[in-house]
Design a protein around this motif. Structure first.
Motif, PDB file in Angstrom:
ATOM      1  N   ASN A 136     -51.401   6.935 -92.466  1.00 29.60           N
ATOM      2  CA  ASN A 136     -52.647   7.088 -91.817  1.00 29.60           C
ATOM      3  C   ASN A 136     -53.215   8.503 -91.523  1.00 29.60           C
ATOM      4  O   ASN A 136     -54.306   8.320 -90.754  1.00 29.60           O
ATOM      5  CB  ASN A 136     -52.288   6.529 -90.218  1.00 29.60           C
ATOM      6  CG  ASN A 136     -51.502   7.277 -89.492  1.00 29.60           C
ATOM      7  OD1 ASN A 136     -50.881   8.365 -90.004  1.00 29.60           O
ATOM      8  ND2 ASN A 136     -51.459   6.913 -88.198  1.00 29.60           N
ATOM      9  N   LYS A 155     -58.465   6.576 -94.454  1.00 28.80           N
ATOM     10  CA  LYS A 155     -57.378   5.894 -94.812  1.00 28.80           C
ATOM     11  C   LYS A 155     -57.213   4.337 -94.491  1.00 28.80           C
ATOM     12  O   LYS A 155     -56.635   3.437 -95.004  1.00 28.80           O
ATOM     13  CB  LYS A 155     -56.027   6.809 -94.616  1.00 28.80           C
ATOM     14  CG  LYS A 155     -55.955   7.883 -95.549  1.00 28.80           C
ATOM     15  CD  LYS A 155     -56.042   7.716 -96.804  1.00 28.80           C
ATOM     16  CE  LYS A 155     -54.951   6.814 -97.536  1.00 28.80           C
ATOM     17  NZ  LYS A 155     -54.907   6.554 -98.852  1.00 28.80           N
ATOM     18  N   HIS A 156     -57.955   4.304 -93.409  1.00 29.76           N
ATOM     19  CA  HIS A 156     -57.940   2.823 -92.909  1.00 29.76           C
ATOM     20  C   HIS A 156     -58.982   1.886 -93.551  1.00 29.76           C
ATOM     21  O   HIS A 156     -58.760   0.627 -93.592  1.00 29.76           O
ATOM     22  CB  HIS A 156     -58.346   2.833 -91.211  1.00 29.76           C
ATOM     23  CG  HIS A 156     -58.191   1.406 -90.681  1.00 29.76           C
ATOM     24  ND1 HIS A 156     -57.087   0.844 -90.160  1.00 29.76           N
ATOM     25  CD2 HIS A 156     -59.192   0.728 -90.189  1.00 29.76           C
ATOM     26  CE1 HIS A 156     -57.585  -0.376 -89.725  1.00 29.76           C
ATOM     27  NE2 HIS A 156     -58.721  -0.520 -89.800  1.00 29.76           N
ATOM     28  N   ASN A 157     -60.115   2.267 -93.835  1.00 30.79           N
ATOM     29  CA  ASN A 157     -61.115   1.471 -94.494  1.00 30.79           C
ATOM     30  C   ASN A 157     -60.741   1.146 -95.712  1.00 30.79           C
ATOM     31  O   ASN A 157     -60.480   1.997 -96.764  1.00 30.79           O
ATOM     32  CB  ASN A 157     -62.398   2.500 -94.565  1.00 30.79           C
ATOM     33  CG  ASN A 157     -63.497   1.778 -94.944  1.00 30.79           C
ATOM     34  OD1 ASN A 157     -63.301   0.617 -95.431  1.00 30.79           O
ATOM     35  ND2 ASN A 157     -64.672   2.113 -94.756  1.00 30.79           N
ATOM     36  N   SER A 212     -62.402   2.998 -98.938  1.00 32.94           N
ATOM     37  CA  SER A 212     -61.892   4.399 -99.444  1.00 32.94           C
ATOM     38  C   SER A 212     -60.535   4.535 -99.278  1.00 32.94           C
ATOM     39  O   SER A 212     -60.239   5.631-100.413  1.00 32.94           O
ATOM     40  CB  SER A 212     -62.739   5.369 -98.243  1.00 32.94           C
ATOM     41  OG  SER A 212     -62.172   4.864 -97.078  1.00 32.94           O
ATOM     42  N   THR A 213     -59.865   4.048 -99.007  1.00 35.16           N
ATOM     43  CA  THR A 213     -58.168   4.196 -98.943  1.00 35.16           C
ATOM     44  C   THR A 213     -57.811   4.363-100.141  1.00 35.16           C
ATOM     45  O   THR A 213     -56.791   5.337-100.450  1.00 35.16           O
ATOM     46  CB  THR A 213     -57.471   3.096 -97.916  1.00 35.16           C
ATOM     47  OG1 THR A 213     -56.173   3.616 -97.951  1.00 35.16           O
ATOM     48  CG2 THR A 213     -57.527   1.776 -98.541  1.00 35.16           C
TER      49      THR A 213
END
Length: 293
Positions: free
Chosen positions: A150, A254-256, A259-260
């Protein structure tokens, strides 16, 4: 104290909030998820705020010692304009008080914060006849995303040592000419991964410390309807600025899902370990003491 609603908090603390300068400084922490909530609250309690108000969902639990020292307001951050609505309600209830706001996973640093409280800095700023302090949101990120998927780790926190810049802030009411003593600041992860960040969210400047007054309104771009509040310095010399060291952008990237998978690591040649000390931020030019020595 625990409050079911913002209305209940404002009602029960009406007299205290009405004390003006004596009521603050007051910190408002807006909790979006369960990441580093207790460390965020502890950090700001230790900074010297007289009152800390945590706006957070009921599902999140806190250590008992922290719960006893804060005002917890049941609040849904998923609602539109949740932060600005709450901040503006507190502004209206506490005219004259110094206020501050941030999210969980964000940590305020000001010049000499290891030996001086936030209250001492705000006393100086008041004597300077300034009603706001510009803060730069400095992105933090874990260097090892395998160990910290995360992107959040206090022990492995890194930041960018360069890559920050400012552009003139155009004034639509004056044919697009630059506003006086106002700049838009950029850098960090919002600059390096700008293709994943909406254009209106790429700035890293935030007027996070300010003095409430009648009619003052916080807008959704972290500026105020009083243009003097949005300036980085007074007309005659530079003023103190502060930094909010934040995991929020790294966590979001990193959550999206969009994009992650494009990001294996946030580290690059300008990454350095974060030392959790104001001296590093001063040396990097990410805040300055102004005339406060």
């Amino acid at each position: 104290m625990i409050y079911d609603t913002l209305d209940a908090f404002l009602s029960e603390n009406k007299d205290r909030l009405a004390l003006g300068p004596a009521a603050g400084p007051i910190a408002m922490v807006f909790v979006e998820d369960g990441v580093e909530v207790d460390t965020t609250l502890r950090h700001h309690l230790q900074a010297g705020f007289k009152m800390l108000v945590a706006f957070m969902p009921d599902r999140i639990t806190l250590p008992e010692d922290v719960e006893k020292t804060i005002h917890r307001v049941s609040y849904a951050m998923t609602e539109p304009d949740a932060l600005t609505r709450a901040v503006n309600r507190v502004i209206k209830a506490a005219p004259g008080a110094w206020l501050y706001y941030c999210y969980n996973g964000e940590y305020l640093f000001h010049p000499f914060c290891e030996t001086r409280t936030v209250g001492e800095m705000l006393t100086f700023q008041t004597e300077e006849r300034r009603n706001a302090i510009l803060t730069y949101v400095v992105d933090l990120y874990a260097s090892d995303l395998g160990a910290y998927p995360n992107a959040v780790s206090l022990e492995d926190a890194h930041l960018d040592k360069s890559g920050y810049y400012a552009l003139a802030r155009p004034d639509p009411a004056n044919h697009g000419h630059p506003k006086e003593r106002q700049l838009d600041f950029f850098g960090g992860l919002r600059w390096r991964y700008e293709e994943h960040i909406p254009a209106k969210r790429r700035k890293i400047d935030r007027i996070a410390l300010f003095r409430a007054k009648e009619g003052l309104i916080l807008r959704d771009d972290h500026t105020f309807n009083d243009e003097e509040y949005n300036t980085y310095a007074c007309p005659w010399h530079n003023n103190v600025t502060a930094a909010i060291c934040s995991f929020r952008t790294a966590k979001a990237l990193k959550h999206n899902p969009g994009s992650t998978f494009d990001i294996d690591t946030f580290r690059w040649h300008n990454s350095v370990p974060f030392e959790w000390h104001s001296r590093q931020l001063l040396d990097l030019g990410l805040m300055e003491p102004g005339q406060w020595f």
